[in-house]
Design an enzyme around this catalytic site. Structure first.
Site, PDB file in Angstrom:
ATOM      1  N   CYS A  99       0.823  -1.213   0.000  1.00  0.00           N
ATOM      2  CA  CYS A  99       0.000   0.000   0.000  1.00  0.00           C
ATOM      3  C   CYS A  99       0.856   1.263   0.000  1.00  0.00           C
ATOM      4  O   CYS A  99       1.449   1.598  -1.011  1.00  0.00           O
ATOM      5  CB  CYS A  99      -0.995  -0.026   1.161  1.00  0.00           C
ATOM      6  SG  CYS A  99      -2.399   1.100   0.913  1.00  0.00           S
ATOM      7  N   ARG A 133     -12.693   6.114  -2.556  1.00  0.00           N
ATOM      8  CA  ARG A 133     -11.559   5.233  -2.310  1.00  0.00           C
ATOM      9  C   ARG A 133     -11.841   3.865  -2.935  1.00  0.00           C
ATOM     10  O   ARG A 133     -13.003   3.466  -3.101  1.00  0.00           O
ATOM     11  CB  ARG A 133     -11.311   5.074  -0.809  1.00  0.00           C
ATOM     12  CG  ARG A 133     -10.905   6.365  -0.117  1.00  0.00           C
ATOM     13  CD  ARG A 133     -10.624   6.129   1.359  1.00  0.00           C
ATOM     14  NE  ARG A 133      -9.462   5.281   1.564  1.00  0.00           N
ATOM     15  CZ  ARG A 133      -8.196   5.711   1.575  1.00  0.00           C
ATOM     16  NH1 ARG A 133      -7.935   6.989   1.374  1.00  0.00           N
ATOM     17  NH2 ARG A 133      -7.197   4.878   1.780  1.00  0.00           N
ATOM     18  N   HIS A 199      -3.746  -5.837   1.486  1.00  0.00           N
ATOM     19  CA  HIS A 199      -3.588  -5.866   2.942  1.00  0.00           C
ATOM     20  C   HIS A 199      -4.213  -7.159   3.469  1.00  0.00           C
ATOM     21  O   HIS A 199      -4.531  -8.061   2.727  1.00  0.00           O
ATOM     22  CB  HIS A 199      -4.358  -4.695   3.571  1.00  0.00           C
ATOM     23  CG  HIS A 199      -3.730  -3.359   3.405  1.00  0.00           C
ATOM     24  ND1 HIS A 199      -2.620  -2.959   4.106  1.00  0.00           N
ATOM     25  CD2 HIS A 199      -4.088  -2.297   2.644  1.00  0.00           C
ATOM     26  CE1 HIS A 199      -2.315  -1.715   3.789  1.00  0.00           C
ATOM     27  NE2 HIS A 199      -3.195  -1.289   2.895  1.00  0.00           N
TER      28      HIS A 199
END
Length: 246
Positions: A99, A133, A199
């Site tokens: 990320c 997002r 993640h």
């Protein structure tokens, strides 16, 4: 029978500043899989202001962080660690960046009117644009030399990462958004350097990929690693794939 390597030496960069979504679990998982095989494991951390000897580490890990922390880390990384990171990678060390760490591998991260310089290790740029997002469970198909396999995880990023013409993506998006929500690609790979938005943490959900990293860091073929009783890991991977719709 595998000859036990002398040691796997892991360096975590900014583990206090760049640690969201339980990504510290990636390092713990690597340690456990080494210990179960009898491979000695050494953990070292380098935070703000710290330099390091590139010859002393086989695997470098950079996690994700909030934008404010990422801006501070980017400045410090360029000032105190850029040359050492580049030297370690050139000498064969593996590098996993997740990320925010992935974004810092590129040339820059554009935040409105502000441009955050990156390491320039990967041919990519990231731009934070108005809009939602990119969030949710994600799965990608990757081929690291032994045929296509699936990585599954979770993504949550506002930046859109665009790969340069010469940059190979890590994989093809099966479900989810990936680098920019449009290209159909996720992550970036160049030799032993991996960048990804996955993640979750990533490695406990994908034990086969953790083993690939261990092998590459030690200069081995993954097939040379001692097999482990991975029933729980296989169930975890299957669950992550189901959550990502694959």
């Amino acid at each position: 029978m595998m000859t036990v390597p002398a040691e796997l030496r892991l360096l975590a960069l900014y583990p206090e500043q760049m640690n969201i979504y339980a990504d510290r679990g990636n390092m713990i998982f690597l340690q456990r899989r080494c210990e179960w095989r009898g491979i000695p494991f050494r953990y070292t951390a380098a935070g703000p202001g710290d330099g390091f000897d590139p010859a002393e580490h086989d695997l470098i890990y950079i996690g994700g962080g909030q934008d404010r922390d990422q801006m501070l880390v980017a400045e410090d990384m360029l000032r105190t660690k850029r040359d050492a990171i580049s030297s370690a990678v050139e000498d064969g060390a593996a590098l996993l960046a997740v990320c925010g760490g992935y974004q810092l591998l590129g040339r820059s991260y554009q935040l409105g009117d502000q441009s955050i310089p990156g390491l320039g290790i990967a041919d990519l740029e990231t731009v934070r644009v108005p809009g939602p997002r990119l969030i949710g469970n994600v799965s990608i198909e990757v081929d690291l030399g032994d045929g296509p396999l699936v990585l599954a995880g979770f993504e949550n990023h506002g930046g859109r990462t665009h790969l340069g013409d010469g940059q190979q993506p890590l994989g093809r998006v099966l479900r989810g958004h990936g680098n920019d929500g449009r290209s159909g690609f996720e992550g970036a790979i160049a030799g032993n350097t991996i960048g990804t938005y996955l993640h979750g943490p990533l490695l406990p959900k994908n034990a086969w990929f953790a083993d690939w990293l261990i092998a590459r860091a030690l200069g081995l073929d993954p097939a040379d690693l001692q097999p482990l009783a991975d029933e729980l890991e296989r169930q975890t991977h299957a669950s992550a794939r189901r959550a990502a719709g694959v």
